[in-house]
Write a protein that holds these residues in place. Structure first.
Motif, mmCIF file in Angstrom:
data_model
loop_
_atom_site.group_PDB
_atom_site.id
_atom_site.type_symbol
_atom_site.label_atom_id
_atom_site.label_comp_id
_atom_site.label_asym_id
_atom_site.label_seq_id
_atom_site.Cartn_x
_atom_site.Cartn_y
_atom_site.Cartn_z
ATOM 1 N N MET A 1 46.896 83.440 58.635
ATOM 2 C CA MET A 1 47.590 83.298 59.776
ATOM 3 C C MET A 1 47.202 81.746 60.335
ATOM 4 N N VAL A 2 46.027 81.135 59.861
ATOM 5 C CA VAL A 2 45.597 79.863 60.378
ATOM 6 C C VAL A 2 46.591 78.727 59.600
ATOM 7 N N GLY A 3 47.001 79.094 58.330
ATOM 8 C CA GLY A 3 47.776 78.104 57.729
ATOM 9 C C GLY A 3 49.392 78.250 58.357
ATOM 10 N N LEU A 4 49.878 79.207 58.936
ATOM 11 C CA LEU A 4 51.030 79.332 59.578
ATOM 12 C C LEU A 4 51.012 78.639 60.897
ATOM 13 N N GLU A 5 49.882 78.933 61.896
ATOM 14 C CA GLU A 5 49.720 78.248 63.065
ATOM 15 C C GLU A 5 49.618 76.622 62.868
ATOM 16 N N ALA A 6 49.071 76.229 61.933
ATOM 17 C CA ALA A 6 48.952 74.726 61.493
ATOM 18 C C ALA A 6 50.467 74.233 61.245
#
Length: 78
Positions: A1-6
């Motif tokens: 999820m962190v990758g999608l937010e970034a």
């Protein structure tokens, strides 16, 4: 999820920079065109037209065109 937010944040900032660059380009085009006018509508200076089109990108450009280049402009040359 962190990758999608970034990734989403990166897209947002890229879009914001692109939109500002487009607004700045339109404003510079209005400035260059306003400098070529013999007499601007209402005696507005080219720098003021630049400021108007920078603050109101699409609306400012439309107002500039309407007042200086459309068939609604009245030329009082007798």
């Amino acid at each position: 999820m962190v990758g999608l937010e970034a990734f989403s944040l990166g897209i947002f900032w890229a879009w914001l920079i692109l939109a500002f660059a487009a607004h700045l380009a339109v404003s510079v085009i209005v400035l260059q065109d306003a400098k070529t006018l013999a007499r601007s509508a209402l005696g507005i200076s080219p720098f003021l037209w630049f400021s108007i089109s920078l603050i109101l990108p699409v609306g400012g450009m439309f107002i500039y065109w309407l007042m200086n280049h459309s068939s609604l402009k009245k030329d009082y040359r007798f």
